[in-house]
Design a protein around this motif. Structure first.
Motif, mmCIF file in Angstrom:
data_model
loop_
_atom_site.group_PDB
_atom_site.id
_atom_site.type_symbol
_atom_site.label_atom_id
_atom_site.label_comp_id
_atom_site.label_asym_id
_atom_site.label_seq_id
_atom_site.Cartn_x
_atom_site.Cartn_y
_atom_site.Cartn_z
ATOM 1 N N GLU A 79 0.822 -1.206 0.000
ATOM 2 C CA GLU A 79 0.000 0.000 0.000
ATOM 3 C C GLU A 79 0.860 1.263 0.000
ATOM 4 O OE1 GLU A 79 -4.330 0.061 1.844
ATOM 5 O OE2 GLU A 79 -2.857 0.674 3.339
ATOM 6 N N LYS A 80 1.912 1.224 0.837
ATOM 7 C CA LYS A 80 2.845 2.374 0.865
ATOM 8 C C LYS A 80 3.449 2.615 -0.511
ATOM 9 C CE LYS A 80 3.847 3.364 5.464
ATOM 10 N NZ LYS A 80 3.049 4.575 5.665
ATOM 11 N N CYS A 81 3.625 1.535 -1.288
ATOM 12 C CA CYS A 81 4.218 1.662 -2.620
ATOM 13 C C CYS A 81 3.163 1.943 -3.680
ATOM 14 C CB CYS A 81 4.977 0.384 -2.977
ATOM 15 S SG CYS A 81 6.394 0.098 -1.894
ATOM 16 N N GLY A 82 1.952 2.239 -3.242
ATOM 17 C CA GLY A 82 0.936 2.659 -4.192
ATOM 18 C C GLY A 82 0.011 1.569 -4.705
ATOM 19 N N GLN A 83 0.229 0.329 -4.285
ATOM 20 C CA GLN A 83 -0.683 -0.732 -4.720
ATOM 21 C C GLN A 83 -2.012 -0.616 -3.976
ATOM 22 O OE1 GLN A 83 0.032 -3.347 -7.047
ATOM 23 N NE2 GLN A 83 1.637 -1.842 -7.488
ATOM 24 N N ASN A 84 -3.043 -1.109 -4.613
ATOM 25 C CA ASN A 84 -4.366 -1.094 -4.015
ATOM 26 C C ASN A 84 -4.638 -2.465 -3.377
ATOM 27 O OD1 ASN A 84 -6.857 -0.229 -3.317
ATOM 28 N ND2 ASN A 84 -7.786 -0.593 -5.344
ATOM 29 N N VAL A 85 -4.641 -2.517 -2.072
ATOM 30 C CA VAL A 85 -4.813 -3.797 -1.372
ATOM 31 C C VAL A 85 -6.275 -3.967 -0.957
ATOM 32 C CG1 VAL A 85 -4.164 -5.164 0.643
ATOM 33 C CG2 VAL A 85 -2.452 -3.706 -0.491
ATOM 34 N N ASN A 86 -6.864 -5.102 -1.292
ATOM 35 C CA ASN A 86 -8.200 -5.428 -0.785
ATOM 36 C C ASN A 86 -8.004 -6.144 0.545
ATOM 37 O OD1 ASN A 86 -10.646 -6.649 -0.104
ATOM 38 N ND2 ASN A 86 -11.304 -6.687 -2.261
ATOM 39 N N TRP A 87 -8.107 -5.401 1.617
ATOM 40 C CA TRP A 87 -7.739 -5.937 2.931
ATOM 41 C C TRP A 87 -8.652 -7.069 3.379
ATOM 42 C CZ3 TRP A 87 -3.239 -5.225 5.154
ATOM 43 C CH2 TRP A 87 -2.470 -4.126 4.762
ATOM 44 N N ARG A 88 -9.933 -6.908 3.123
ATOM 45 C CA ARG A 88 -10.838 -7.982 3.536
ATOM 46 C C ARG A 88 -10.433 -9.313 2.897
ATOM 47 N NH1 ARG A 88 -17.448 -8.554 3.012
ATOM 48 N NH2 ARG A 88 -17.454 -10.698 3.778
ATOM 49 N N SER A 126 10.299 4.420 10.946
ATOM 50 C CA SER A 126 9.365 5.506 11.256
ATOM 51 C C SER A 126 8.138 5.522 10.348
ATOM 52 C CB SER A 126 10.097 6.853 11.194
ATOM 53 O OG SER A 126 10.732 6.979 9.948
ATOM 54 N N GLU A 127 8.297 5.101 9.065
ATOM 55 C CA GLU A 127 7.136 5.181 8.168
ATOM 56 C C GLU A 127 6.021 4.213 8.554
ATOM 57 O OE1 GLU A 127 10.121 3.986 7.155
ATOM 58 O OE2 GLU A 127 9.931 2.597 5.463
ATOM 59 N N PHE A 128 6.323 3.192 9.410
ATOM 60 C CA PHE A 128 5.281 2.242 9.819
ATOM 61 C C PHE A 128 4.763 2.489 11.239
ATOM 62 C CE2 PHE A 128 7.900 -0.234 6.771
ATOM 63 C CZ PHE A 128 6.936 -0.453 5.802
ATOM 64 N N GLN A 129 5.362 3.421 11.942
ATOM 65 C CA GLN A 129 5.026 3.558 13.361
ATOM 66 C C GLN A 129 3.579 3.972 13.603
ATOM 67 O OE1 GLN A 129 8.019 5.881 15.358
ATOM 68 N NE2 GLN A 129 9.624 4.380 14.934
ATOM 69 N N ALA A 130 3.107 4.943 12.849
ATOM 70 C CA ALA A 130 1.741 5.427 13.088
ATOM 71 C C ALA A 130 0.732 4.303 12.901
ATOM 72 C CB ALA A 130 1.425 6.597 12.157
ATOM 73 N N ILE A 131 0.893 3.561 11.818
ATOM 74 C CA ILE A 131 -0.099 2.526 11.536
ATOM 75 C C ILE A 131 -0.056 1.407 12.585
ATOM 76 C CG2 ILE A 131 1.262 1.127 9.909
ATOM 77 C CD1 ILE A 131 -1.317 0.916 8.203
ATOM 78 N N TYR A 132 1.139 1.068 13.073
ATOM 79 C CA TYR A 132 1.192 0.000 14.074
ATOM 80 C C TYR A 132 0.762 0.474 15.465
ATOM 81 C CZ TYR A 132 2.392 -3.856 11.160
ATOM 82 O OH TYR A 132 2.299 -4.861 10.232
ATOM 83 N N LEU A 133 0.995 1.722 15.787
ATOM 84 C CA LEU A 133 0.454 2.247 17.045
ATOM 85 C C LEU A 133 -1.067 2.144 17.028
ATOM 86 C CD1 LEU A 133 2.720 5.326 17.785
ATOM 87 C CD2 LEU A 133 2.490 3.219 19.126
#
Lengths: 210, 210, 210, 210, 210, 210
Positions: free
Chosen positions: A49-58, D110-117
């Motif tokens: 997702e961070k790299c711009g891919q669209n993830v279907n989380w469900r 650091s780029e993952f900290q917010a989401i994991y918190l």
């Protein structure tokens, strides 16, 4: 005959031990493995997702959570058997599917059958989520074998499993999450302090350079 | 690559737990099971001999001792899977045989290969010794399930296994050793003190009367 | 009071753990040990037969299968105690024999008593089959201690057991099967990859050269 | 020091056994529990959706999957301690939050900290997903205690846990999934064959009627 | 060779499981048993003191703490063997004493040898402290067998152990602490909720009335 | 409600495993730990007495025997949590004390309450016996972590525990028993044969030289 049987069956997955027939310092159940694969898939999805891919989380969570549920019907059959022949592998999938279908039709009320048939089918397809599952499944296997190697398990099988798992991960090396894994996570793993360090690092280096 | 690998493999049979995926109060390994089946076969053979049958003891012991060795290659696959279809069952036997053959050819020096191929093939044939093995294998399974039922394992599977094992033994009821077993041993088993006594005795009575 | 008690007692042998009182990575029951000793004796007998010796297979299998059954009555008493004094050792054998006799007379119908008294008596005599049993028993002990040493068990007892087992095997070095074991199997064992390799190979070399 | 530490920590959750300090026939790890809670939440969410509720599946899966991760830092502290006083309970939450925060800041880039918190904070809030988690967590606890009661564990604690879990579920009885659970699943559970049946059914009946 | 070996040996007592060779739901090590016996002896001594007896607490604690240490050298030999004959029992005590003496002389510096020889000798003598130890040892055995009976262990041995332990306690029924135990503690034990209740209460009643 | 509950609770201490949440080759219960600490305290007290100190043995044994009994109420909470803040630590002690008090008042007849409140209170005070307990507790922890390190447990936590335990022991280095321990026992421990020897000896040397 009812969802109660389905809920009870979840506990049976705690009784199936992975990699039967070999001495292991630390055993892992299919239930624990499923938990860890889902957590790993969560991280890999986050990278995508961070790299711009669209993830279907469900979809991703459902694939990961359910991917080994059919082992309830078959047990953890040794991989070499499962893949002893193309013909057997195909038959095996057919049997797993058939038993899953029968279970769903027997235990679930009709209004839930379609959704559970969908949830329990083979999840490792060509979608982004299917590929993340393939990678997450092998990363947990890599950690399982790494744990044995690091504790000095003399059984060479665990080096073979480590190697096979890493090779499979590399089949997906164009994915962002695999790139991240190789660069940041595998490196830390191989830098851990342990006896067989040289041998393991050698195997990994050789595979990566191929 | 050598008999050393064969000797080491014996210990792997201590790591394969029978009836995976169900909670059991007492677990049994394939190694222990093989020991008990051989001891039971010894007694059954003794009964047959007393009744005038000619027992080939060497063959009987070898059949009993080796009858589950191929689980080394396949694990203890759940019976419903193994027999899910005739086609699968046949394929499964083929795979087991093929893996056994490969193991023997890889690990044993050529002068021992023929004898070990013979020893490791399916032993449950129509000979007296083959039939004794079939009965001994099911008697141990009967004791395993009895042990769980007597300890109040709430899982109904163990009553089903008890029933299936007893039915199979009855297929051989013309044998002297089965007659002895039903008359003297099963009776004592069913007279044991335990909670589910009525239910178990009921099942046994129903099967015997059918 | 009956063969049912005898069949049930087989499962008690799964509850007696060998080498009590020391930390072990992998535990072995008397039932598993008996299985492995019988399988090893089978191989050793095969070697003897190939070399022209006349093996009484029925006797060999019975000796191997039953050799530790009396531990049911005594438990796995620590070897140093058992042999603490000649006097105690003699008394111990007497007690084991007496308890075995009482068990057979109590549990077996009279027509089976003679044969079971014969089967359960000490099997390590001067016959070919008795000597094969002595060697097979020590080979399994060698593998048990090797397994701990290879997993880096820091307890020095396992090196002592390895040494004692190997010394006992060497007492039978004129036998064909021992020659085969030393030349083909022990060599492969000592070539296995593991940490304490040098120390273990050193011990073995020293003993063999003595 | 990296996501590798996070991946390794997942295996530590397999080492935390729930309900320490009491004899249990079947032990459950926090990893297995988390897997089962997520699977149960999946079913409950499905019921809610069928009844027209809008389920945020991503949120639901994340809450369920992560809800006991902070036990990594604190262990499975006995519930009576945790809630011995309001003051202690509050302090405990503070400590858990603080240790989780430190872990995330130390191990995650650091780029993952917010989401994991966000993922690792307490999930049992007033949202639909938070309430489903509360119910799913107690349903698994109900099954754990039911498993012990059904196996005749004489420890009265398991009846108390069963009672407490059922009472908590009833706090959410206005939810569709709880109605479904009470009507279809609990009924089947209480109809299971077992010794203490009357006592357990009595407790459940009394609670439901209150 | 030194106190370090003595300290290490304490952990070996955690590896000796009591009552080997029988299926048990809950296993107890000699280390745990020694802890519980000492705690029970503490309570019994407190009762005696309240009743005006003069308790030598140092002696009482030392007797209780050390009373099974020699099992380090012999293992937990099955009681029927140990007492199979007067002659064997005597020899056994001699061997235990001799091995204890050798251990003390080998591992302890000379200035500590006298005190440890005193501490490790048989503690069940005719003194008040020796008798309290005899009772405490049997009370823990009573609890161990009670635990199995209460969990529905079908093995009749545990009823026999319960009976034998209670009979031995009754040999000391003139002691204040035994009177207290029978009146206040045994009563509560027998009032516990469990399946075999009638049978157990019957045995206890019969023994007490004899 | 009675001493019977107290006696039963002793067995619950066999179910609390120390250091939860980390893979360990060898697990230790609170019951076993208490036994070993009492035996170690016995030796340390003996050294003090030899050096002319006046040891109150009754007090020493009671402190050692009972020092972890309150874990019955709280479980083995991870040390970092317990000491996460001064405030939490204080609250924790308060809770432990309160729960102990409630237990004593509920289970013990009034004539025993005062003595058991005294026995179960925190024992690590400034008296000679309190300081011996502090040292003995850490020596057993040192042996527990040493056992894991010697078996090549790759978890760095055990090196940290070893280091922390040794540092705490050094806080009491003016005591005769600590001097004896450092000179005679620790030296032997560090001379043991094992893989990580250099690293461990390095840590110990560094701490001792600080």
């Amino acid at each position: 005959m009812g969802v109660h049987q389905y809920f009870k069956s979840l506990s049976d997955l705690e009784q199936i031990i992975r990699c039967p027939g070999k001495f292991k310092f630390q055993e892992h159940s299919v239930a624990s493995h499923s938990f860890k694969v889902t957590k790993i898939a969560q991280f890999l999805g986050t990278v995508e997702e961070k790299c711009g891919q669209n993830v279907n989380w469900r979809i991703l969570y459902e694939k990961a959570l359910n991917h080994d549920y059919p082992e309830l019907f078959t047990g953890d059959i040794k991989t070499p058997v499962k893949y002893a022949s193309k013909e057997l592998k195909k038959l095996f999938s057919d049997v797993e599917e058939e038993m899953t279908r029968k279970f769903v039709e027997k235990e679930f009320p009709s209004e839930f059958q379609a959704i559970y048939l969908e949830r329990l089918k083979e999840g490792k397809d060509e979608t982004l989520e299917g590929r993340i599952l393939s990678v997450a499944d092998k990363i947990d296997l890599l950690y399982e074998s790494f744990g044995e190697i690091q504790k000095d398990n003399p059984e060479p099988l665990f080096l073979e499993i480590f190697e096979e798992a890493l090779r499979t991960i590399l089949l997906f090396q164009e994915m962002n999450c695999v790139k991240y894994f190789l660069k940041h996570i595998l490196t830390d793993m191989l830098n851990e302090r342990f006896t067989e360090h040289d041998e393991l690092a050698g195997i990994a280096k050789r595979i990566l350079e191929e």
